[in-house]
Scaffold this motif. Structure first.
Motif, PDB file in Angstrom:
ATOM      1  N   CYS A  57       0.818  -1.222   0.000  1.00 35.19           N
ATOM      2  CA  CYS A  57       0.000   0.000   0.000  1.00 35.19           C
ATOM      3  C   CYS A  57       0.848   1.267   0.000  1.00 35.19           C
ATOM      4  CB  CYS A  57      -0.928   0.015   1.200  1.00 35.19           C
ATOM      5  SG  CYS A  57      -2.266  -1.200   1.119  1.00 35.19           S
ATOM      6  N   ALA A  58       2.046   1.187   0.544  1.00 31.87           N
ATOM      7  CA  ALA A  58       2.920   2.364   0.627  1.00 31.87           C
ATOM      8  C   ALA A  58       3.279   2.917  -0.747  1.00 31.87           C
ATOM      9  CB  ALA A  58       4.183   2.021   1.410  1.00 31.87           C
ATOM     10  N   SER A  59       3.149   2.109  -1.777  1.00 34.00           N
ATOM     11  CA  SER A  59       3.464   2.559  -3.137  1.00 34.00           C
ATOM     12  C   SER A  59       2.366   3.436  -3.740  1.00 34.00           C
ATOM     13  CB  SER A  59       3.673   1.349  -4.051  1.00 34.00           C
ATOM     14  OG  SER A  59       4.718   0.554  -3.575  1.00 34.00           O
ATOM     15  N   PHE A  60       1.224   3.499  -3.066  1.00 31.70           N
ATOM     16  CA  PHE A  60       0.081   4.225  -3.609  1.00 31.70           C
ATOM     17  C   PHE A  60      -0.415   5.247  -2.591  1.00 31.70           C
ATOM     18  CE2 PHE A  60       0.227   0.015  -5.444  1.00 31.70           C
ATOM     19  CZ  PHE A  60       0.168   0.289  -6.795  1.00 31.70           C
ATOM     20  N   PRO A  61      -0.193   6.538  -2.838  1.00 34.08           N
ATOM     21  CA  PRO A  61      -0.583   7.565  -1.872  1.00 34.08           C
ATOM     22  C   PRO A  61      -2.076   7.612  -1.577  1.00 34.08           C
ATOM     23  CG  PRO A  61       0.626   8.533  -3.727  1.00 34.08           C
ATOM     24  CD  PRO A  61       0.464   7.080  -4.008  1.00 34.08           C
ATOM     25  N   ASN A  62      -2.900   7.113  -2.470  1.00 34.88           N
ATOM     26  CA  ASN A  62      -4.349   7.173  -2.276  1.00 34.88           C
ATOM     27  C   ASN A  62      -4.873   5.994  -1.442  1.00 34.88           C
ATOM     28  OD1 ASN A  62      -6.670   8.668  -2.700  1.00 34.88           O
ATOM     29  ND2 ASN A  62      -7.249   7.546  -4.526  1.00 34.88           N
ATOM     30  N   LEU A  63      -3.978   5.092  -1.013  1.00 34.36           N
ATOM     31  CA  LEU A  63      -4.378   3.971  -0.166  1.00 34.36           C
ATOM     32  C   LEU A  63      -3.999   4.269   1.272  1.00 34.36           C
ATOM     33  CD1 LEU A  63      -4.465   2.467  -2.933  1.00 34.36           C
ATOM     34  CD2 LEU A  63      -3.677   0.478  -1.697  1.00 34.36           C
ATOM     35  N   LYS A  64      -4.952   4.069   2.157  1.00 31.99           N
ATOM     36  CA  LYS A  64      -4.701   4.235   3.587  1.00 31.99           C
ATOM     37  C   LYS A  64      -4.634   2.838   4.187  1.00 31.99           C
ATOM     38  CE  LYS A  64      -7.160   7.326   5.663  1.00 31.99           C
ATOM     39  NZ  LYS A  64      -8.294   8.026   6.285  1.00 31.99           N
TER      40      LYS A  64
END
Length: 86
Positions: A57-64
């Protein structure tokens, strides 16, 4: 930044590679669409799936990503994640 109007909650528990990862990959075309927010809630997976999900998830800023300290069960996990939704 515009506020999202759809919150997508993904409740995760164990078997990241078999369950959570395919789910996230299927949703990935919408990760850049800021009409959506994505909340991945790991429900205290004992098999190490939490750190794998967090790293992915850290690769995608829109994922919390949220790691629960204890398993809240299905409804408890979904409710805890939904409380984080905008």
């Amino acid at each position: 930044m515009k506020q999202p109007f759809i919150s997508v909650v993904i409740l995760a528990y164990n078997q990241f590679e078999k369950t959570t990862l395919p789910c996230l990959k299927s949703l990935s075309p919408w990760f850049e669409d800021h009409s959506f927010e994505f909340i991945v809630f790991d429900n205290a997976s004992p098999d190490g799936s939490g750190p794998l999900a967090q790293s992915w998830c850290a690769s995608f800023p829109n994922l919390k990503f949220v790691q629960s300290k204890k398993n809240l069960g299905y409804s408890g996990g979904m409710n805890a994640a939904a409380e984080l939704a905008q």
